[in-house]
Design an enzyme around this catalytic site. Structure first.
Site: not given
Ligand SMILES: [Zn+2]
Lengths: 379, 105
Positions: A84, A327
């Site tokens: 991420c 996200h």
């Protein structure tokens, strides 16, 4: 002698679910907007942030694809992967490449295409952000499960409860409601958050960042602009929960923050606005402590007192954060910069009343395996 | 189970070098697979591989006689501080159960 680094252009797609757009479409759309915003005609190199292009979108060589489809010529490109934190790491490589004097102007773009896959498939692929060769993976620990385990211990040691996590989720949703790029703009309530379906006890649906399609891009240059990159720092941390020295710490966040403050000659008290990697509501609290905005084990009190709201002492995630803005993994670290640049320019969603001068972005990869911190200044 | 140690840092995962002194890690010793629940979660949304088990409990177990912790699956409902011990090893996973459950059975 290192060259200074300035931000010249930013761009992003709306975050959400885009059945008709490919990973490439998202990369190109965000890049075009950033290049147009920068008003430049020549790009010397491209750095792409992406995590699951190979496994979910069946596409690699993203750097060359971006250069080719934009028609940038035979310039060097690379894709950076750090789960991420892929976007933040790509940004940092762009910053370093200008500092070194190798390039004058670079494009950094991140994107992820996830919504077409099932939740169990995405969960399986996201699990590659943990060490897959150990007993911990075989025990069935998931990526959200790590932060669920952290949250139960945090409650045990501090007196915080699910309600404090819900206040993080509510704050970020309220911020996202004013952000037209956000995935979730529907109003919600503390009760709806507290009663939502459980994902991994004690984290419910609203405590977890969603699955998202989206892209974001930045153009950097050594030529001056009114936004300077004051610091870029990165650190690694444990890749397994059972290796954590202290389950309630994220050493990579702490170290990357300390290094960034040192490089910038600034401290947490100098920061006007922050984007923190809130992959989970618990993570926002923990990282707000590691970055020095609150003492250890007291971040939940800061949330409770409203200090992290747009009108609070230290506004965190005025974009809506990962929780509500969305996200799309490779885009996330770059989208944080997008929001902060707009705050510094004075035209952001949830613009602070007093136009900020110093902004900090923190991008996390894995369960604390990577952390990247950038500090920006309006000059 | 084997615990690896150097400079007071203990782990069930073998690393090449000690992060404190930089030397190769050579100390290892056996500890019993018994401990207390340091924290836990109940996983409701599983990855594909563990879909058939959901919901299931995963805990971070503080092993006795060492600083090392172990991530294990637990067959019972647990709370922080509960005593647990190894029941079996399945496909590389340590599966623990509550100690008192054993006493009663
Ligand atoms: Zn040592």
């Amino acid at each position: 002698m290192t060259a200074p680094v300035y931000i010249h252009g930013i761009g992003m797609t709306k975050f959400g679910s885009f059945e008709d757009k490919t990973l490439k479409d998202l990369l190109i759309e965000a890049s075009k907007e950033a290049i147009k915003d920068a008003g430049v005609s020549k790009i010397d190199a491209v750095f792409v942030g992406n995590f699951m292009g190979g496994s979910l979108a069946n596409q690699e060589i993203l750097g060359a694809i971006v250069a080719n489809d934009l028609g940038l010529g035979y310039i060097p490109t690379a894709k950076l992967e750090g789960a991420c934190a892929s976007g933040g790491i790509a940004l940092r490589q762009g910053v370093l490449s200008i500092m070194s004097g190798e390039y004058e102007t670079v494009l950094i773009v991140g994107a992820e295409k996830m919504k077409h896959a099932s939740t169990s498939t995405v969960t399986q692929v996201i699990n590659t952000a943990m060490d897959q060769s150990t007993n911990e993976k075989e025990a069935g620990l998931t990526f959200p499960g790590y932060f669920g385990t952290v949250a139960n211990r945090y409650f045990y040691e501090t007196g915080a409860s699910k309600e404090h996590l819900a206040k993080v989720a509510l704050k970020n949703r309220e911020n996202a409601m004013n952000n037209p790029y956000a995935q979730f703009q529907k109003p919600t309530t503390i009760d709806e958050i507290l009663n939502a379906r459980m994902v991994t006890d004690p984290l419910g649906l609203f405590d977890c960042s969603p699955i998202t399609d989206g892209g974001a891009a930045v153009v950097l240059s050594s030529k001056p602009s009114n936004i300077k990159v004051r610091a870029s720092a990165q650190a690694s941390g444990p890749t397994l929960m059972q290796d954590a020295d202290d389950l309630l710490s994220l050493p990579a966040v702490r170290v990357s923050g300390e290094k960034a403050y040192e490089k910038a000659g600034l401290g947490p008290e100098d920061i006007d606005v922050v984007e923190i990697h809130d992959c989970f509501s618990m993570t926002e609290i923990l990282s707000s402590e590691e970055l020095g905005f609150f003492p250890k084990l007291q971040g939940w009190q800061g949330v409770n007192e409203g200090k992290t709201r747009v009108d609070g002492e230290i506004p965190i995630n005025t974009s809506g954060g990962l929780l509500s803005k969305g996200h799309p993994i490779g885009a996330t670290g770059i989208a944080q910069i997008y929001q902060l640049v707009r705050q510094l320019r004075g035209n952001a969603p949830n613009q602070l009343t007093k136009q900020p001068k110093i902004a900090l972005a923190q991008n996390l990869g894995g369960t604390g395996a990577y952390s990247v911190v950038h500090i920006l200044e309006r000059v | 189970m084997i615990v690896y140690e150097c400079c007071g840092i203990e782990s069930v995962t073998k690393k090449v070098y000690c992060s404190s002194c930089g030397k190769e890690i050579t100390n290892e010793y056996d500890v019993p697979e018994v401990g207390t629940v340091y924290s836990f979660t109940v996983i409701q949304v599983p990855p594909t591989q563990f879909a058939h088990l959901a919901p299931y409990t995963v805990a971070l177990v503080q092993l006795n006689n060492t600083k090392a912790k172990l991530t294990a699956r637990i067959v019972d409902q647990v709370n922080i501080g509960d005593e647990v011990k190894l029941e079996k090893i399945v496909d590389g996973a340590y599966v623990f159960k509550k100690s008192e459950v054993l006493h009663n059975s």
